[in-house]
Scaffold this active site. Structure first.
Site, mmCIF file in Angstrom:
data_model
loop_
_atom_site.group_PDB
_atom_site.id
_atom_site.type_symbol
_atom_site.label_atom_id
_atom_site.label_comp_id
_atom_site.label_asym_id
_atom_site.label_seq_id
_atom_site.Cartn_x
_atom_site.Cartn_y
_atom_site.Cartn_z
ATOM 1 C CD GLN A 159 -26.729 -17.538 -9.419
ATOM 2 O OE1 GLN A 159 -25.690 -16.944 -9.227
ATOM 3 N NE2 GLN A 159 -27.915 -16.926 -9.363
ATOM 4 N NE ARG A 160 -31.307 -24.108 -7.038
ATOM 5 C CZ ARG A 160 -32.273 -23.928 -6.151
ATOM 6 N NH1 ARG A 160 -32.021 -23.243 -5.046
ATOM 7 N NH2 ARG A 160 -33.477 -24.415 -6.328
ATOM 8 C CD GLU A 201 -30.321 -14.555 -3.206
ATOM 9 O OE1 GLU A 201 -31.436 -15.025 -3.254
ATOM 10 O OE2 GLU A 201 -29.279 -15.267 -3.206
ATOM 11 C CG ASP A 252 -25.639 -19.449 -1.111
ATOM 12 O OD1 ASP A 252 -25.685 -19.114 -2.310
ATOM 13 O OD2 ASP A 252 -26.650 -19.597 -0.408
ATOM 14 N NE ARG A 264 -30.949 -17.203 2.100
ATOM 15 C CZ ARG A 264 -31.425 -18.440 1.984
ATOM 16 N NH1 ARG A 264 -32.490 -18.656 1.254
ATOM 17 N NH2 ARG A 264 -30.822 -19.438 2.567
ATOM 18 C CG MET A 286 -28.680 -17.443 -6.471
ATOM 19 S SD MET A 286 -28.978 -19.232 -6.538
ATOM 20 C CE MET A 286 -30.726 -19.261 -7.024
#
Lengths: 418, 418
Positions: free
Chosen positions: A311-312, A259, A156, A202, A200
């Site tokens: 993606q992670r 997201e 992130d 948050r 992604m």
């Protein structure tokens, strides 16, 4: 200081390069004289249970080193366990040495048993809170000399105090590659269509912004990029999409959405329900909720999907820059402990974008724990794009590929026996 | 026969290697003396409009050849246009030479204008129907000598008459790599969870079966694989998941489901609505529908997502076997035309799995058009797995990687100017 034994653990959501940081901690601790480097299984939970692996048995060979660097997700396992609030334990009588029966007493007892000089926690802002709590509680006790060091990790990229986070560059490279390939895929039809991809993030739009990098290699899209740094307005969004349908080549509109976009009170189908173990709201369905609105309001062909866990975990297309930095940050964390620091997180400081140059430093974990770094205002361009500054800043982070070893036609991974 | 000019076009959904087949057609046609090799834009639609590109201007250099082999999705564009039913036009007076104003007359007129000796259509079973119609209608006319040849292409691998289809191997490699990486990602927590991944395949489970290949490199999962060759039973499914939650390590259940599973009358949330331009039902939401049922019935942590368009566009992890076969099939299609064949599709025939060996042949397109090849019964194992026979058959198709050229940290693509 000198090292006896050290413990390293991994926490939070996995990344493609979190094992490179593990490798960095291991190799530097050994180099600086650590007797044993223990890997705790499942984050701090493994410390409670004394579930340790002697990393000599895992990372000792060059073959396994190389495999670790191409294996996604935490080799040691992860957890999302929160330690008790510190204020009570900090305020206790130091004579008492850790409140009886508390989590901290259990950890202290394990540390004594295993003669631990330093603890390295590879994780995100929740893990840095754990580092901060441990450093605070152990201070002034008989275990005052134990060093607690954070090693940053998150796709992130929202940790304070560091220019960027290991794990982000590889996720960004996957996101950009996916948007590049999707741009090719969507270019083949000459009919209007809307495609909404959820990325992604948050609380911050760093990874969503990376979708713009696809344009570096000739992609026309993403045509619209919505990061959670901007307030989201459904009417403006629909107007943006409608304009794209009428003005873009073939009427094609490719959209990247974070997201973390807040659609509450705007989309009836949006359900931002559910919490993880740290109480963070897990927003789900931003892309799907917008798909339903577009279908209803604009009546055109529309689809949506999430890049989700891929993606992670996409170590097969990791950024070499990211892999090497993740390893270097792990090594630097050990240097910090060796030089007597505690309660700090190793950081990356950028000197310049072009030529790209960084150095490693540290920050007090109290300035990282529980905080979120959003993109700066100058990275956002209008309602639905990112700026040249953002692209220039992002580009160096996805450079280079590691030479992946394949087996059976698939990437080879290092996997611990149960 | 000898060649004057030839036309090649691409149709249907893109794949990672459809441009390798284009390259194969181009290079072999030139080798056998074709004057011009025209690429029609947007499939058969480009033929109607005379929208052609001289491929000498695109594929003439080694650099562009290599780029074409790593560029996903149809370089020339695609379409989903269906030609009119044949029975009327076939039965027409041959003296009339193509019914006035019909699609076939327009195509014949373009073919005369561009002095076309052969037409190559790279596509799936709908495209093979187009090849069959053209070959049927042109037979016995003044353009009797024009050759119509199909070049197979589909990630779904559901074409009759060929051992497997170019495009499938690369999609299978992406699916298997994704499941391998997801397996790593999901292994890090020691809490029960269910993850449902939807894999493309409207009518057949070939690609879903490829998820099993992740186990070759140490993945524990997918734990459950549901292909559309089996009737789906919701009660059995829930029992399978419940058993996994209680018996698997960490209670982790990773599930692969075919997009084409029929959940009608079983899941209230399932909406198999929507049709593409050929009238095929577009089942959407199998994984999501099952996620909602699992959440409601079993009350555990569950998530779902679709690999969606990524699986057909992921040229960055293409199978070298697939890339080379796609190119060879394109070349073979030209050989077929040169030897006087028409109304056939180039095919791959497998001699053995290990050592893997194939040869190229052909099949009457009438045996391919509009038909679907499902997996043989011995590839399915019980309700929720595939057999060793399936794995042995699939494994050779994902072998090898092409050396990708990167630019700006991302795969370089060949993109036509508008």
């Amino acid at each position: 200081m000198s090292f006896k034994n050290v413990i390293v653990a991994q926490s939070g959501g996995p990344t493609a390069v979190i094992n490179s940081s593990l490798l960095g901690v291991y190799e530097q601790a050994k180099k600086l004289g650590a007797c044993k480097v223990y890997g705790a299984r499942y984050g701090i939970c493994g410390v409670f249970d004394g579930k340790f692996i002697d990393l000599d048995n895992v990372l000792h060979s060059l073959d396994n080193e190389l495999l670790a660097m191409q294996t996604p997700a935490s080799l040691l396992g992860s957890c999302r366990r929160r330690l008790p609030a510190v204020f009570f334990y900090e305020a206790r009588s130091k004579a008492d040495n850790f409140v009886k029966g508390s989590d901290y007493e259990k950890i202290a007892s394990i540390f004594k048993q295993f003669d631990v000089s330093a603890f390295f926690y590879i994780g995100g802002n929740d893990s840095m809170e754990t580092v901060w709590k441990l450093a605070s509680v152990f201070k002034g006790t008989e275990l005052n000399s134990v060093r607690f060091i954070g090693v940053p990790k998150t796709i992130d990229n929202d940790l304070e105090g560091t220019d960027h986070c290991p794990g982000f560059g590889s996720a960004a490279k996957f996101v950009a590659t996916s948007f590049l390939e999707l741009d090719r895929d969507l270019s083949v039809y000459d009919k209007p269509s809307v495609t909404i991809i959820e990325v992604m993030g948050r609380d911050a739009g760093w990874l969503t912004a990376a979708s713009a990098l696809a344009r570096l290699n000739g992609a026309k899209g993403p045509d619209l990029i919505y990061c959670c740094e901007n307030d989201f307005n459904l009417d403006l969004f629909l107007a943006d999409v409608e304009r794209g349908l009428s003005q873009n080549k073939n009427g094609r509109v490719l959209i990247a959405v974070s997201e973390g976009l807040d659609l509450k009170n705007q989309c009836e189908k949006f359900s931002g329900e559910g919490c993880d173990d740290f109480g963070h709201v897990q927003n789900a369905g931003v892309a799907k909720a917008l798909e339903l609105v577009v279908a209803k309001q604009l009546g055109c062909k529309v689809r949506s999907f999430e890049l989700s866990l891929l993606q992670r975990a996409s170590a097969h297309i990791a950024s070499k820059t990211d892999v090497l930095e993740a390893r270097a940050v792990g090594r630097h964390a050990v240097d910090l402990a060796f030089s007597g620091k505690t309660g700090v997180m190793a950081t990356i400081q950028r000197n310049s974008n072009n030529p790209y140059s960084v150095e490693f430093s540290s920050v007090d974990v109290a300035n990282v724990a529980g905080r979120v770094k959003k993109m700066p205002a100058n990275f956002i361009a209008g309602n639905f794009d990112v700026s040249k500054e953002a692209v220039d800043w992002l580009t160096p982070l996805i450079q280079g590929q590691i030479s992946i070893k394949f087996k059976n036609g698939l990437p080879a991974h290092l996997i611990l026996a149960d």
